[in-house]
Each structure stands twice: as structure tokens, then as C-alpha cells.
Design an enzyme around this catalytic site. Structure first.
Site, mmCIF file in Angstrom:
data_model
loop_
_atom_site.group_PDB
_atom_site.id
_atom_site.type_symbol
_atom_site.label_atom_id
_atom_site.label_comp_id
_atom_site.label_asym_id
_atom_site.label_seq_id
_atom_site.Cartn_x
_atom_site.Cartn_y
_atom_site.Cartn_z
ATOM 1 N N ASP A 511 -25.045 -39.104 -8.200
ATOM 2 C CA ASP A 511 -25.408 -37.748 -7.779
ATOM 3 C C ASP A 511 -26.939 -37.625 -7.841
ATOM 4 O O ASP A 511 -27.636 -38.491 -8.378
ATOM 5 C CB ASP A 511 -24.735 -36.751 -8.724
ATOM 6 C CG ASP A 511 -24.705 -35.332 -8.175
ATOM 7 O OD1 ASP A 511 -25.076 -35.128 -7.001
ATOM 8 O OD2 ASP A 511 -24.311 -34.423 -8.928
ATOM 9 N N GLU A 514 -31.172 -37.936 -3.924
ATOM 10 C CA GLU A 514 -31.948 -37.734 -2.698
ATOM 11 C C GLU A 514 -33.355 -38.351 -2.737
ATOM 12 O O GLU A 514 -33.816 -38.737 -1.657
ATOM 13 C CB GLU A 514 -32.037 -36.231 -2.385
ATOM 14 C CG GLU A 514 -30.736 -35.585 -1.991
ATOM 15 C CD GLU A 514 -29.767 -35.438 -3.167
ATOM 16 O OE1 GLU A 514 -28.548 -35.493 -2.933
ATOM 17 O OE2 GLU A 514 -30.235 -35.280 -4.309
ATOM 18 N N ASP A 587 -22.852 -29.585 -2.562
ATOM 19 C CA ASP A 587 -22.582 -28.382 -3.350
ATOM 20 C C ASP A 587 -22.215 -27.199 -2.463
ATOM 21 O O ASP A 587 -23.032 -26.319 -2.188
ATOM 22 C CB ASP A 587 -23.802 -28.039 -4.210
ATOM 23 C CG ASP A 587 -24.089 -29.118 -5.236
ATOM 24 O OD1 ASP A 587 -23.194 -29.945 -5.496
ATOM 25 O OD2 ASP A 587 -25.205 -29.145 -5.768
#
Length: 914
Positions: A511, A514, A587
Site C-alpha cells: 500500500d 505511489e 480508497d
């Protein structure tokens, strides 16, 4: 200074604050490229520089104003693919060329010259009906198929290439030449254009070699439907853009992302598909820097190949213009010529690889929450599934399971005996997934940090120090996964002796990759940070998560001695991520609109080669009402990756917490998923071997049917099931488009033939969503459901055949051990083909290489659309005597059921129906 947990959480819990993210007009290279408003290119091809080799042609193009030449290389690759590369001839330093995304250097064909003069070059391709027409002045490339131009490059004159240069203070003149030759001598103008420095949100991005952006326009002739370029919370059919609103490919942590927005979110795949009834084409723009895409569909006069005088062929047709703009790198683009949709998927997979075959357990249901509190909580949730008779395969642990958010550790109070917890799950034949983010807590006593620090494994800032930013642990450094040595070291961390408390049932979730930096520019890493090889972060930004998932998957494989398949879920992804596991849509919110948008989002990801994708069931942010949760379970159960997940600030939402009736409906949806696993697993085998998307848009199966081109509220699961999730509250009927003039469609649950063509109204209750079985297909199912997939290994099969108008059907079943690489290394698999034709139902081997042995049997066959009751049915097995088969026939529904068959899945047999 370390941030407290409360500070960090408050950053993440905000709704989308647009001020934290750039608009396209705040992106300097976009502003610079938009100054180029020409319909005639500034570039001219110098055909006298032509260099022909066995595998490519090369020539130079020159900017007529600034007189800087560029090298152009064109080659044809096997299977109807072309590659175009444009680069500086003598750059100040090497420009970044994306590594590791292509699975191999593609084999090339020789392009032959069929016509040449001072102003034009015609190249003959491997396919006799295709040519490339290169015009010298202005420079333009046309792809011609059957004497029609299907694609042209630089026909709008938007080729843009900013050459690298030394800073103004190191040159004799401070006059800054732009790519179009104009001057920007004033410091003020240079700041406006962001040539050497760009400011946003209190951060300065220093550009050591000045502007380096590239751009090129593509015109699809005769096309008005384009798709792809995930990831955006936007419609499946790409929209026309405006100067204020272009598609952005820039991986960002956008919590509770806004719907119907073209802003970049967690992943990027720079693949765009164009489709019309007789052709599908694709453009793969292989660039990992920030990329913007403009789209404009319009009516245009049909063009004829350059040099043709046949004006009679001109007519008005649609045309879609696509402009790609990237901040840095080179122009390296692949043209996928199709011509059919499945050809495009195979061509793209030939470049970037197919979907990894997942372990079977990962196709079951996953139960996740941020966070399950402790071992007792895990034990209670696990037991709840058994109490309420709901199958599931995997329970997940978010960041709170670690020791102070130090990855590869356990909280000693909450998870003091992780091996005992995992052994309890093993007894239930279930798995555990834990989170592993790329940021590493700055703590000299933390082994992962101290080792990485000592070895220089962190990304550096522009001063050469380890980059530090705020994320979940507080002050953190970020592993440089672009470095092969770092990936090797990271993979070694999964060894059981190193990762204390881990076992063979523990798998991984990447997670925040990015990468997310809470107090960073646009909540990510600054572009002037430096990676391995002295490449700036701007060059590799969209690849960062790809590299972490690569290293994680390798670690899970390595810990098993190369025997076991990994499971890795990643939030950030790029082209080629399909080789390493699954992705999800990030999300989302507990709102009907997010359930609705999840379908086009997943279709778009699937079209970009990543079949293993899903959306958090119920919505990550907020508390779903029971009806929404039920509808989301029904939708998620029929999508490739199936996980329930929730934010730590939401109410608990295990499936049994919403009343007995809702629990029953959710249980039925999950159990239906488990019964369908043989079909879903077989679809993943097709994705793995033939690049066929598991979840696919309707038009892929019906490419000539114009009405399907914009459909995004229904989709095909494989070629056999049409799925129409209910995405609005209090619905009593849904409109479903049934494509195909000669198709027959059946209700998957009642077996009844659905009357009507085109748009039909189908009544619905809360119990089910429409699932429609396509005539002509056979689906393998399990006859019963166990606690998890491993409990079902020996459960018998049902084959459900839906007959088409020819009273025929065909289907596949793929089988292996469900977890190892033996299918690959030792050919331990079975691929069976089932056929019903002229009243004979047969089972045959579809791949003679398969050697897998199974005791599993086909217990029952259900045939839909049988028009009359048979007199008798006999079974013939290749080494046995014929025997009579028991059957029942329902004349009202035209369903024939063959019972008590006990036919081994792995042998040839046939049933005669008379």
C-alpha cells in the site's frame, strides 16, 4: 521531528483537498506544450539520412526553427506491432528509457522500401495490405491498411521535444531557447514556464538539466470510441478533454477520490485503445514520467494516403485525435494494429506479459479491515464465518499489527504469538495477508532501517542525503526499489528465518507505494529526488509501485525455494504489473456512486492487461447502509478480486452484522462465487496463457455491435456470463442490453430463456442481481461449497450447458494443484474441453501436455434450451462399457438434467442423448 499518529491520521482522513493537487494549468510542461498551436509541424524529415538495417529504419528529423536534429527509429515487430522511438542524437546526458516493463526485446521484421523520393517514403510491411507512408515536410507518418489511412502521427504538427541543456549560468548566453525556437530571456518568463524550477504547495522542484518534456499527436481515422489509460474514477468510454481538464497519468494517494475526474490516482497504464465495428487499434506510450493525454473526437473528412489523387474516396468520417505529453524521457511508443480486440490484448501481452496465474485461494473471499485489533479479534472474526456458514479464504492485517508501524514486525502486545494465530488459520485451511509499505521508519534500532541505511538503499534528495518524509510511522525514508540490489535484499526479508513470526500462509499487501508522502508535494515524493543510476524521481515516478510489487512477489517465491505462487496486492501500478499479482481501485467511499463507478474503473484496468483487479466491497470510507452493502457483495462476488475492506473509523461490518436476512443474502452471494470458482479459475488460465481479460466489456465479445460500445453498467465475465450489478437503491427492475441478433440468453439461476432482444427489463429483488448465461457456452461449477477453497479440492463438478440457436455449446475447465508452479515446470495441469453438438456431450483433452491427475468427478450436467425430452441417455468412457444415465426433463423450462454421472474429469468420455 516525528509526527504523532494523530497528526498522520488527520492528513489521511481529509476528503479530497483539490488545493493539494495540481490542475493541468499548474503543470509547467503542459503550459509550455500548449504554446505550440500549429497544424503544420516544425519538424522536417531528412530522408537523405536514411539508414536501413535488417530490423529497423533510422533517419533524422530537424526542428526548422531551432535546428536541433532528432533520431527517429521505426521497426515492425511480429504479430502486427510497430515501434517508434524518437530521441536526441547527442543528448547532454542519456535520457531515461523505461526498463523492465517489456518482458523481452521484441523480435523484429525487415521493413522494405516500396517507394522513395525526396519528399516521401513508403514502407512495405509484413502484411501485404499494410504500408507506412512517411512524409518529409512537414514530418508525418501514416499507417495505411487496405488503402485506407487508419492512423496518422504528427498530422497535427504537435511533435514536441525539449533537448537537455546545461544551466544558463554555465553558458555564454542566458537566452533560453525553447523547443520551438522562441526566446525566453527573462528570468520572470523562465519561472512562468517552469524551465529550471517549478514551485507548488511550498515546494521547489529544481530541474538540473532544464525542461525535458516530449509530446506527439495521433489521429485515429474512422474511430470515435476510445478506451483505456487507467487509472481514473471516470467513465469507461474516454471523454473529450478541455484545456482545463485532461487525463493525467501520475500515481497519487488521493483518499476518497472524486468521481468523474480525470486527475491521476493510484496507478497508471499508458495504453489507449480505439475501436470501430471492423477494427480495434492500440497505442502503448511507454513512458513512466508524469503524462497528460488530450482527446478530441470530431467529424472529419476522410483522408487518402499521401500522394493519392483519388479525391472520390473522400467522405466525412469520425476522427479521434489523441495527444500524449510526458515530462521527460524519450518518445517510445508501440502501435498495436489489431485488428480484433483479442489481437490487441495478445499484442500488448507480447510486450508486457500476461496476468500471473494466481493461487486458487486468492480468488476466494478476502476479509479485511484497518485494523483487526489483536489475535483474539482475528480468532473471533475467523470463527464468525464458520458460525454463520460463510466461506472465506483470507483474513488481512493492516498497519496496526506491526511494532510501531515497522514493517516485517509484530506488535508484541496485540500479536504476541503470530505463529499460533497462523497455525489456527492453517487448521481451517485459510491464509493471512499483512501490509508492507515502502516507507521505513527512521529508527537506528530497527533492523530494516539500519541495514538499508548502511547499504545506501534509500532514495536520495537532491543534495545526496537520504530523502525523509512523513508517513504512517512518522519520519520515514523510502526504499529505492528501482535498484536491483535493493529488490534482491528486500526479497530476502521474506525468508522465514528473517521475517520472524511469518509462515507459508502469510502473503503481502503493498500500500502507499505511489509513493505516498503526507507532507510532500501533491502528497508524494519530490521530482528532483534521486534514484539508482542518478535518475531523478520525475523519470520513474509511475514505476515506483511496480518495482515494489516485483520485489515482494520475488520474495514470496524465493522463501518457498521457487515452488509456490505468490499473492501480492498493490495499490500503485504500471504497465506490466499484471505479472506480479493483483490491484484494487483504492480508497473508495461507502456510497452508491462509488459502487457504480467501480465497474468502468475495473473494466478499464482489465483492458490494460491487469485482469486481477477489484474494488473494496462496501466502500473503504464511511458506513454503508445494509442495502448498499448487500448490493456491493453481489457485485464484488462476480468480479476478479473480491475483498471486503473498511477504514478504522467506520463501524464494524463483518457480513453477519446487518441482520439475519441481509446475512442470508450476503452468504448466498459469497457461496455463488465459490461455486463458480472452477469457471473463474479457468478464465484466469486463459488470461495467463492467451491474455484474454477475465472481466471484459460487452463490446469485446460483440465488436461489431455499435450499441455495446458505450456500455459500462454491465459486463461479461469471460465469454459466458453477462453481469449487471444493481448500483442504485430501492430498485425493482433493471434495464439490461442483450447483444447479438442470434444469441440466446438464459437466466443463470432459474434457467429460463430470456425473451426479447436489445434492451430488456428484468425484475429484481434484493436477493440477486441479474446474471445471464450466454447460449453456446458451458460453465463448470462445484456442486457444493466448503469453508474455503482448499476444502473444495475434491468436491464434484456440475457442468451447465446453455444451448445456442444451433443447439450447441462449448466450454473449458482448467485444473492444477492451485498453489505451485508445477503446472509450469512439470506440466502438472489439465485442460479439458467440453462440447455439446448434435445431441452428444463430450469431454476431450484440450492440451496434450497436461499431466495432472485428479480423482474429481463430474456429478451432474444441466442443459438449458433442450427442446424435447430424450428417450434415453448413455455414457461411453474410452476404456469401459456404455451405461445408461439417469435424467430428468422439465418441459416448462426446457431443462435436461443428467444425474449421478461419476465421470472422471481427467478422462475422455461422451454422452449420447437420444
Amino acid at each position: 521531528m516525528e509526527a504523532s499518529g494523530e497528526e498522520v491520521i488527520s492528513v489521511e482522513d481529509e476528503a479530497v483537498d483539490k488545493s493539494k493537487f495540481k490542475t493541468c494549468k499548474q503543470i509547467a510542461f503542459y503550459r509550455r506544450q500548449k504554446q505550440l498551436r500549429l497544424e503544420k509541424s516544425l519538424y522536417q524529415a531528412l530522408l537523405d539520412t536514411l539508414d536501413i538495417t535488417n530490423d529497423s529504419i533510422k533517419f533524422q528529423v530537424i526542428n526548422e526553427e531551432c535546428k536541433i536534429p532528432l533520431s527517429v527509429e521505426i521497426c515492425e515487430i511480429e504479430d502486427n506491432i510497430f515501434r517508434l522511438k524518437i530521441n536526441e542524437i547527442k543528448p547532454l546526458k542519456p535520457r531515461y528509457e523505461v526498463p523492465d516493463v517489456l518482458i523481452k526485446e521484441p523480435a523484429k521484421f525487415r521493413l522494405n522500401i516500396s517507394e522513395r523520393d525526396a519528399g516521401k517514403l513508403v514502407l512495405a510491411c509484413a502484411s501485404e495490405d499494410q504500408q507506412l507512408h512517411i512524409t518529409a515536410n512537414p514530418f508525418q507518418i501514416q499507417f495505411v491498411s487496405k488503402d485506407e489511412i487508419v492512423l496518422s502521427l504528427n498530422s497535427r504538427g504537435l511533435l514536441y521535444f525539449e533537448h537537455l541543456r546545461s544551466p544558463p549560468h554555465l553558458r555564454k548566453s542566458t537566452v533560453q531557447e525553447n523547443v520551438d525556437g522562441s526566446s525566453a530571456s527573462s528570468e520572470e518568463n523562465q519561472d512562468v514556464l517552469g524551465l529550471w524550477k517549478e514551485n507548488f504547495g511550498g515546494f521547489s522542484d529544481i530541474k538540473a538539466n532544464g525542461p525535458s518534456s516530449i509530446g506527439l499527436d495521433f489521429s485515429f481515422h474512422g474511430f470515435e470510441h476510445v478506451y483505456g489509460i487507467p487509472q481514473h474514477a471516470e467513465t469507461f468510454l474516454l471523454k473529450n478533454t478541455s484545456e482545463d481538464d485532461v487525463y493525467r497519468l501520475y500515481n497519487l494517494d488521493v483518499f476518497g477520490y472524486k468521481i468523474h475526474s480525470k486527475m491521476g490516482i493510484y496507478g497508471s497504464v499508458p495504453l489507449l485503445l480505439a475501436h470501430k465495428p471492423d477494427r480495434t487499434m492500440g497505442v502503448f506510450w511507454m513512458n513512466s514520467s508524469e503524462t497528460l493525454v488530450e482527446i478530441a473526437t470530431k467529424a472529419a473528412m476522410k483522408v487518402v494516403p499521401s500522394g493519392s489523387s483519388d479525391i472520390s474516396k473522400q467522405r466525412v468520417l469520425p476522427q479521434t485525435d489523441v495527444r500524449w505529453m510526458s515530462e521527460s524521457g524519450i518518445i517510445d511508443t508501440f502501435i498495436l494494429m489489431g485488428p480484433r480486440p483479442f489481437d490487441i490484448f495478445k499484442q500488448y501481452a507480447q510486450l508486457t506479459g500476461t496476468q500471473a496465474l494466481p493461487p486458487l485461494f486468492s480468488l476466494g473471499y478476502h476479509q479485511c479491515r484497518w485494523n483487526y485489533e489483536d489475535e483474539k479479534d482475528v480468532e473471533g472474526v475467523d470463527a464468525g464465518f464458520d458460525v454463520y456458514d460463510i466461506p472465506y479464504d483470507v483474513i488481512w492485517l493492516d498497519i496496526e499489527h506491526t511494532d510501531g508501524k515497522r514493517y516485517f514486525t509484530w506488535d508484541k502486545k496485540k500479536f504476541g504469538n503470530p505463529m499460533r494465530m497462523q497455525k489456527q488459520l492453517m487448521k481451517k485451511k485459510r491464509k493471512l495477508v499483512v501490509i508492507l509499505d515502502p516507507h521505513i521508519k527512521v529508527d537506528p534500532l530497527y533492523t530494516i532501517y539500519s541495514q538499508a541505511k548502511q547499504r545506501g538503499y534509500f532514495v536520495k534528495d537532491r543534495q545526496g542525503e537520504d530523502f525523509e518524509g512523513i508517513c504512517w510511522p512518522g519520519l520515514s525514508s523510502y526504499l529505492d526499489f528501482t535498484n536491483p540490489e535493493v529488490r534482491e535484499w528486500y526479497a530476502d526479508q521474506f525468508a522465514f528465518k528473517t521475517y520472524q513470526g511469518s509462515s507459508e500462509i502469510l502473503f503481502a499487501w503493498n500500500d502507499m507505494n505511489e509513493p505516498s508522502v503526507f507532507r510532500g508535494v501533491e502528497l508524494t515524493m519530490q521530482k528532483d529526488c534521486v534514484h539508482h543510476g542518478k535518475w531523478e524521481h520525475r523519470e520513474i515516478h509511475n514505476l515506483y509501485g511496480f518495482y515494489q510489487q516485483m520485489a515482494t512477489a520475488e520474495g514470496l517465491i524465493r522463501r518457498s525455494g521457487g515452488l509456490e505462487r505468490p499473492f501480492v496486492l498493490t495499490r500503485s501500478f504500471f504497465a506490466g504489473s499484471q505479472r506480479y499479482g493483483a490491484v484494487w481501485s483504492g480508497d473508495n467511499k461507502a456510497d452508491w456512486s462509488y459502487l457504480k463507478i467501480s465497474i468502468p474503473m475495473l473494466l478499464t484496468i482489465s483492458m490494460a492487461g491487469i485482469s486481477f483487479c477489484g474494488a473494496d466491497v462496501g466502500g473503504f470510507v464511511g458506513n454503508p447502509k445494509p442495502e448498499l452493502l448487500v448490493r456491493w457483495y453481489q457485485a464484488g462476488a462476480l468480479q476478479p478480486f473480491f475483498r471486503g475492506h473498511a477504514n478504522m473509523h467506520t463501524k464494524r461490518r463483518e457480513p453477519w452484522l446487518f441482520g439475519e436476512e441481509n446475512t442470508r443474502i450476503i452468504r448466498e452471494a459469497i457461496k455463488e462465487r465459490y461455486r463458480l470458482l472452477p469457471y473463474i479459475y479457468s478464465l484466469f488460465y486463459q488470461a495467463h496463457t492467451a491474455a484474454e481479460p477475465v472481466m471484459r466489456p460487452v463490446w469485446v465479445e460483440f465488436p461489431e455491435e455499435l450499441e455495446t460500445f458505450g456500455i459500462e453498467d454491465e459486463y461479461m465475465l469471460g465469454n459466458a456470463l453477462l453481469i449487471c450489478p444493481v448500483t442504485e437503491p430501492k430498485v425493482t427492475a433493471v434495464s439490461v442490453f442483450l447483444p447479438g441478433q442470434q444469441e440466446i440468453w438464459y437466466d443463470f439461476r432459474t434457467f429460463k430463456c430470456i425473451e426479447g432482444k436489445g434492451i430488456v427489463k428484468i425484475p429484481v429483488t434484493l436477493d440477486h442481481i441479474p446474471v445471464i448465461h450466454r447460449g453456446g457456452t458451458i460453465i463448470p461449477l462445484k456442486t457444493s461449497v466448503g469453508k474455503s477453497t482448499e476444502w473444495m479440492a475434491d468436491v464434484s463438478y456440475e457442468l451447465r450447458a446453455a444451448l445456442d440457436y444451433k443447439e450447441s455449446a462449448v466450454g473449458l475447465l482448467y485444473l492444477d494443484d492451485g498453489h505451485s508452479f508445477q503446472y509450469l515446470h512439470k506440466k502438472q495441469f489439465l485442460l479439458r474441453k467440453f462440447t455439446f453438438h448434435e445431441n452428444v456431450f463430450s469431454s476431450r483433452c484440450a492440451d496434450e501436455n497436461g499431466q495432472f491427475c485428479t480423482k474429481c468427478i463430474v456429478e451432474q450436467i444441466v442443459l438449458l434450451g433442450v427442446k424435447k425430452q430424450p428417450s434415453f441417455v448413455t455414457a461411453s468412457i474410452h476404456d469401459g462399457k456404455d451405461k445408461a444415465v439417469a435424467f430428468t426433463y422439465d418441459a416448462k423450462s426446457s431443462v435436461l438434467t443428467l444425474q449421478n454421472l461419476s465421470l472422471n474429469v481427467g478422462v475422455d468420455w461422451e454422452l449420447q442423448i437420444k
